[in-house]
Design an enzyme around this catalytic site. Structure first.
Site, PDB file in Angstrom:
ATOM      1  N   GLY A 294      31.034 -21.520 -47.553  1.00  0.00           N
ATOM      2  CA  GLY A 294      31.264 -20.374 -48.408  1.00  0.00           C
ATOM      3  C   GLY A 294      30.367 -20.461 -49.631  1.00  0.00           C
ATOM      4  CB  SER A 295      29.718 -18.194 -52.430  1.00  0.00           C
ATOM      5  OG  SER A 295      31.016 -17.635 -52.577  1.00  0.00           O
ATOM      6  CG  HIS A 317      22.660 -19.364 -43.300  1.00  0.00           C
ATOM      7  ND1 HIS A 317      22.856 -18.037 -43.595  1.00  0.00           N
ATOM      8  CD2 HIS A 317      21.890 -19.852 -44.324  1.00  0.00           C
ATOM      9  CE1 HIS A 317      22.244 -17.738 -44.731  1.00  0.00           C
ATOM     10  NE2 HIS A 317      21.666 -18.810 -45.193  1.00  0.00           N
TER      11      HIS A 317
END
Length: 391
Positions: A294-295, A317
């Site tokens: 995730g971010s 990705h």
């Protein structure tokens, strides 16, 4: 898969409802490129790149496209599960401090060259001297192996749904991959001009025949950079593990999971051996274990591939950007992003406006991205961030 665009020479298969105009145009350019095999696949984290969308997958017959791999050749993820099930905040801070002592961040390199044992071997039958760009950059690479780099690269300490602590690294091939990518893209552009503009230069998709001397050299140097990126992650992971061991009671570590998401490789799809380019996409072969991060401040996933041929056995990705780096710095609210991370009790890397380029507000919702590719992967493990070091 959510949608197929059939207006171009080859179909474009989308794992998201729509694309912004710039990303869509890049996908169309790719679909009209000579040598494209079967179709173009666009993953749910897709956004505009240089030449080819990030989050794009393209198979080609007889050609290789440097810009369909990108400038950070071999960039990818690695992850390790530890035996720890509990780490308090002070210990996390001590681990991060120990990591920073051993791993240079951003543009920083090691002050001493690392052992040649940490550098990858050239492809079979070749020496470093046979690789013109790699041989020129080899000694510099010894100062860069085991360094994080900048941008969206990170080191993160996470916890899974069963309580186990995990270590995750996102990094690439540093300057050596950048130099190889730029050199061969220029070679491809010069060839395109020399042969009378086989494709429009503004597409930024100049290609090389696989069986040409230039194409063969690019593939060999590209593979070295993929291997260098793995060596880079492996050395950093060894030093992250060392930092954990310094700060915690006796702890054991599982086998490292590694995936690259910027490369080209020969694979068999739709009746033919073809060159599959993944640019911001991960291989998701049947039962293959992968990583979708995730971010900053959001969940990451360990996944198992389903080997879906429609995506050339690929998946996303990551979460994928919704805002460019400068755009994020202008538009996001610094205090709001910090408050969000601190509410989750994450030791984070957002200190000022510049850091907003990697805030979660600059990225798509990772849960939505995962939900759009249930035909490509099955989530196996969910990882919640505890602490992050940003490149």
């Amino acid at each position: 898969m959510e949608k197929t665009i059939k207006t171009e020479k080859k179909p474009i298969k989308l794992w998201l409802p729509d694309l912004d105009p710039d990303t869509l145009q890049q996908a169309k350019n790719l679909a009209n490129l000579p040598g494209i095999h079967s179709h173009v696949a666009i993953m749910p984290d897709a956004h505009v790149g240089y030449g080819m969308p990030i989050g794009g997958v393209a198979a080609t017959d007889g050609i290789v496209i440097p810009n369909a791999v990108g400038v950070d050749i071999g960039c990818g993820m690695c992850s390790v599960r530890t035996s720890l099930t509990e780490v308090d905040r002070n210990t996390l801070k001590n681990i991060l401090a120990a990591i920073r002592l051993q791993i240079p961040l951003g543009f920083k390199h090691h002050k001493k060259a690392q052992s040649p044992a940490h550098m990858p071997k050239p492809p079979d039958g070749m020496t470093v001297r046979d690789l013109p760009i790699v041989s020129r950059e080899y000694e510099s690479g010894r100062y860069q192996v085991g360094t994080l780099g900048g941008g969206n690269h990170f080191i993160e300490i996470q916890q899974d749904e069963h309580g186990y602590i995990w270590l995750m690294i996102h990094s690439g091939s540093r300057n050596i991959g950048y130099k190889v990518a730029n050199h061969y893209n220029k070679v491809a552009e010069e060839r395109n001009k020399r042969l009378g503009m086989l494709i429009p230069s503004q597409w930024q998709l100049a290609y090389l025949p696989v069986d040409s001397p230039e194409g063969g050299l690019y593939l060999a140097e590209m593979q070295y950079c993929v291997d260098f990126a793995l060596a880079n992650r492996a050395l950093m992971m060894a030093r992250v593990i060392d930092a954990v061991q310094q700060c915690c009671a006796p702890v054991s570590f599982g086998e490292m999971i590694n995936v690259a998401h910027n490369y080209a490789a020969l694979e068999y799809h739709f009746g033919k051996e073809v060159m599959v380019h993944r640019k911001g996409a991960t291989r998701a072969g049947r039962d293959q274990i992968g990583i979708i991060p995730g971010s900053q401040g959001t969940t990451s996933y360990i996944v198992r591939g389903k080997g879906n041929e429609e995506s050339f056995s690929s998946c996303s990705h990551g979460a994928g950007r919704t805002l460019g780096r400068k755009q994020a710095q202008r538009q996001l609210d610094l205090q709001k992003e910090i408050a969000l991370l601190e509410k989750q009790k994450i030791i984070h890397a957002i200190r000022g406006k510049r850091d907003l380029e990697e805030a979660s507000g600059a990225y798509k919702n990772i849960e939505e991205v995962i939900s759009r590719q249930t035909d490509l992967i099955t989530p196996v493990t969910t990882l919640r961030p505890l602490a992050v070091i940003k490149g």
